[in-house]
Write an enzyme that holds these catalytic residues in place. Structure first.
Site, PDB file in Angstrom:
ATOM      1  N   ALA A  43       0.868  -1.200   0.000  1.00 34.31           N
ATOM      2  CA  ALA A  43       0.000   0.000   0.000  1.00 34.31           C
ATOM      3  C   ALA A  43       0.897   1.239   0.000  1.00 34.31           C
ATOM      4  CB  ALA A  43      -0.959  -0.008   1.192  1.00 34.31           C
ATOM      5  N   GLY A  47       5.743   8.248   1.610  1.00 37.18           N
ATOM      6  CA  GLY A  47       6.629   7.939   2.737  1.00 37.18           C
ATOM      7  C   GLY A  47       7.559   6.784   2.380  1.00 37.18           C
ATOM      8  N   HIS A  48       6.980   5.724   1.845  1.00 36.27           N
ATOM      9  CA  HIS A  48       7.796   4.580   1.414  1.00 36.27           C
ATOM     10  C   HIS A  48       8.784   5.019   0.329  1.00 36.27           C
ATOM     11  CE1 HIS A  48       3.960   2.412   2.714  1.00 36.27           C
ATOM     12  NE2 HIS A  48       4.876   1.848   3.474  1.00 36.27           N
ATOM     13  N   GLN A  72       2.638  -9.932  13.363  1.00 36.65           N
ATOM     14  CA  GLN A  72       2.621  -8.672  14.116  1.00 36.65           C
ATOM     15  C   GLN A  72       1.213  -8.128  14.310  1.00 36.65           C
ATOM     16  OE1 GLN A  72       5.210  -6.789  11.091  1.00 36.65           O
ATOM     17  NE2 GLN A  72       3.897  -5.000  11.258  1.00 36.65           N
ATOM     18  N   GLU A 159      11.258   6.956  10.651  1.00 35.61           N
ATOM     19  CA  GLU A 159      11.128   7.475  12.010  1.00 35.61           C
ATOM     20  C   GLU A 159       9.662   7.604  12.417  1.00 35.61           C
ATOM     21  OE1 GLU A 159      13.340  11.119  12.120  1.00 35.61           O
ATOM     22  OE2 GLU A 159      15.252  10.069  12.421  1.00 35.61           O
ATOM     23  N   GLN A 164       9.764   1.271  16.701  1.00 33.24           N
ATOM     24  CA  GLN A 164      10.180   0.149  15.850  1.00 33.24           C
ATOM     25  C   GLN A 164      11.631   0.317  15.392  1.00 33.24           C
ATOM     26  OE1 GLN A 164       7.726  -1.784  12.635  1.00 33.24           O
ATOM     27  NE2 GLN A 164       8.817  -0.320  11.364  1.00 33.24           N
ATOM     28  N   SER A 196       0.488   7.417   5.938  1.00 36.07           N
ATOM     29  CA  SER A 196       0.350   6.050   6.442  1.00 36.07           C
ATOM     30  C   SER A 196      -0.626   5.289   5.554  1.00 36.07           C
ATOM     31  CB  SER A 196      -0.200   6.080   7.877  1.00 36.07           C
ATOM     32  OG  SER A 196      -0.673   4.802   8.245  1.00 36.07           O
TER      33      SER A 196
HETATM   34  P1  AMP Z   1       4.828  -0.166   6.567  1.00 33.33           P
HETATM   35  O1  AMP Z   1       4.574  -0.523   5.143  1.00 33.33           O
HETATM   36  O2  AMP Z   1       3.767   0.712   7.151  1.00 33.33           O
HETATM   37  O3  AMP Z   1       5.212  -1.328   7.417  1.00 33.33           O
HETATM   38  O4  AMP Z   1       6.109   0.781   6.545  1.00 33.33           O
HETATM   39  C1  AMP Z   1       7.291   0.372   5.920  1.00 33.33           C
HETATM   40  C2  AMP Z   1       8.372   1.350   6.269  1.00 33.33           C
HETATM   41  O5  AMP Z   1       7.992   2.658   5.829  1.00 33.33           O
HETATM   42  C3  AMP Z   1       8.632   1.465   7.774  1.00 33.33           C
HETATM   43  O6  AMP Z   1      10.032   1.597   7.992  1.00 33.33           O
HETATM   44  C4  AMP Z   1       7.898   2.715   8.145  1.00 33.33           C
HETATM   45  O7  AMP Z   1       8.433   3.367   9.276  1.00 33.33           O
HETATM   46  C5  AMP Z   1       8.109   3.555   6.906  1.00 33.33           C
HETATM   47  N1  AMP Z   1       7.100   4.607   6.796  1.00 33.33           N
HETATM   48  C6  AMP Z   1       5.756   4.464   6.769  1.00 33.33           C
HETATM   49  N2  AMP Z   1       5.161   5.669   6.707  1.00 33.33           N
HETATM   50  C7  AMP Z   1       6.156   6.590   6.712  1.00 33.33           C
HETATM   51  C8  AMP Z   1       6.196   8.017   6.669  1.00 33.33           C
HETATM   52  N3  AMP Z   1       5.100   8.750   6.627  1.00 33.33           N
HETATM   53  N4  AMP Z   1       7.409   8.619   6.684  1.00 33.33           N
HETATM   54  C9  AMP Z   1       8.544   7.884   6.739  1.00 33.33           C
HETATM   55  N5  AMP Z   1       8.580   6.546   6.779  1.00 33.33           N
HETATM   56  C10 AMP Z   1       7.401   5.909   6.767  1.00 33.33           C
END
Ligand code: AMP
Length: 263
Positions: A43, A47-48, A72, A159, A164, A196
């Site tokens: 998704a 950010g990713h 998790q 961050e 985490q 997110s």
């Molecule tokens: P996730 O897919 O939500 O598990 O996130 C994968 C990676 O992307 C993790 O290291 C998260 O911390 C990072 N991440 C998710 N959202 C953000 C964001 N808004 N800014 C920076 N890193 C993010």
């Protein structure tokens, strides 16, 4: 005369088997290439993509995994409804110049079933763990397995999930893994809301409330939890200060948001 066709981007490899992944990683390592790794649950949003840009700037080959990790999620949490759109994600990864997308299925990551034999360390105490007791054990188990398979030189974590990031740093140290963990700044929308995958759950009205979270954390009121409730949040799991940050998790309807700011 016809111009020769020079591709501007090499096609991205899409791998779903650990053995095949291992062969390619070995080849890259034998060529002296530095491997950067960004684990995700898909998704994908900006950010990713910011993590991927950071990985590209610090390594020669970038691997991104997409795996919604069952261990998790607690049984009552959103594992089944978690947004999944691998086709769209793969297009984004290709456009971002990622070298390899790794999309394992459950048996590649948990060949002996979903046992979680690795334990998260002290960084996992309190905060998220108070409300999601098994979350970080699930996280360290999936990340350790992915690290074993990808064998990255560096790995990037956001961050946004600040606790985490600390838990992963602690795990890598405890397991003496030769991997550099790099934290990436939080990507936010124009209103400061941390991006997110779960923001997709929010209605237009809930989105307005969600955008108050970062502002209230920054303001540092005497009672920030009450300020969040006054702003329309339905429940505040915590607002706490640790690691020089003010961290929070709070609910709007069925959606749980987390964020943190530097103090
Ligand atoms: P996730 O897919 O939500 O598990 O996130 C994968 C990676 O992307 C993790 O290291 C998260 O911390 C990072 N991440 C998710 N959202 C953000 C964001 N808004 N800014 C920076 N890193 C993010």
């Amino acid at each position: 005369m016809n111009q020769p066709y020079i591709p501007t981007q090499t096609p991205m490899l899409h791998i779903d088997k650990a053995a095949q992944l291992g062969d390619i990683i070995t080849r890259w390592k034998n060529q002296g290439l530095r491997v950067g790794f960004v684990p995700t649950m898909g998704a994908l949003h900006e950010g990713h993509l910011s993590l991927i840009e950071l990985a590209k700037s610090k390594s020669d080959r970038v691997v991104v995994s997409i795996f919604v990790n069952p261990t998790q999620f607690a049984p009552h949490e959103d594992f089944d409804s978690y947004p999944r759109d691998t086709g769209k994600d793969l297009t984004k990864l290709q456009q971002a110049g990622v070298n390899m997308a790794y999309t394992p299925n459950e048996s590649e990551i948990y060949p002996n079933g979903k046992d979680t034999d690795i334990r998260a360390g002290h960084a996992a105490e309190g905060l998220e763990t108070t409300f999601r007791p098994h979350f970080f054990d699930g996280v360290v188990n999936v990340v350790a397995r992915l690290f074993n398979q990808v064998q990255p030189d560096i790995a990037i974590f956001g961050e946004k999930d600040f606790q985490q990031l600390q838990v992963i740093r602690e795990m890598v140290k405890a397991q003496a893994m030769p991997i550099e963990i790099i934290g990436a700044p939080i990507a936010r929308d124009a209103h400061g809301l941390a991006l997110s995958s779960r923001n997709a759950y929010l209605s237009a009205e809930e989105l307005q409330t969600a955008r108050r979270l970062n502002k209230i954390l920054r303001e540092g009121a005497d009672n920030p939890a009450q300020a969040l409730l006054d702003a329309g949040f339905d429940k505040v799991d915590y607002v706490e200060e640790r690691w020089g940050r003010r961290l929070s998790a709070a609910w709007i309807g069925k959606t749980r948001l987390i964020d943190n700011v530097e103090i």
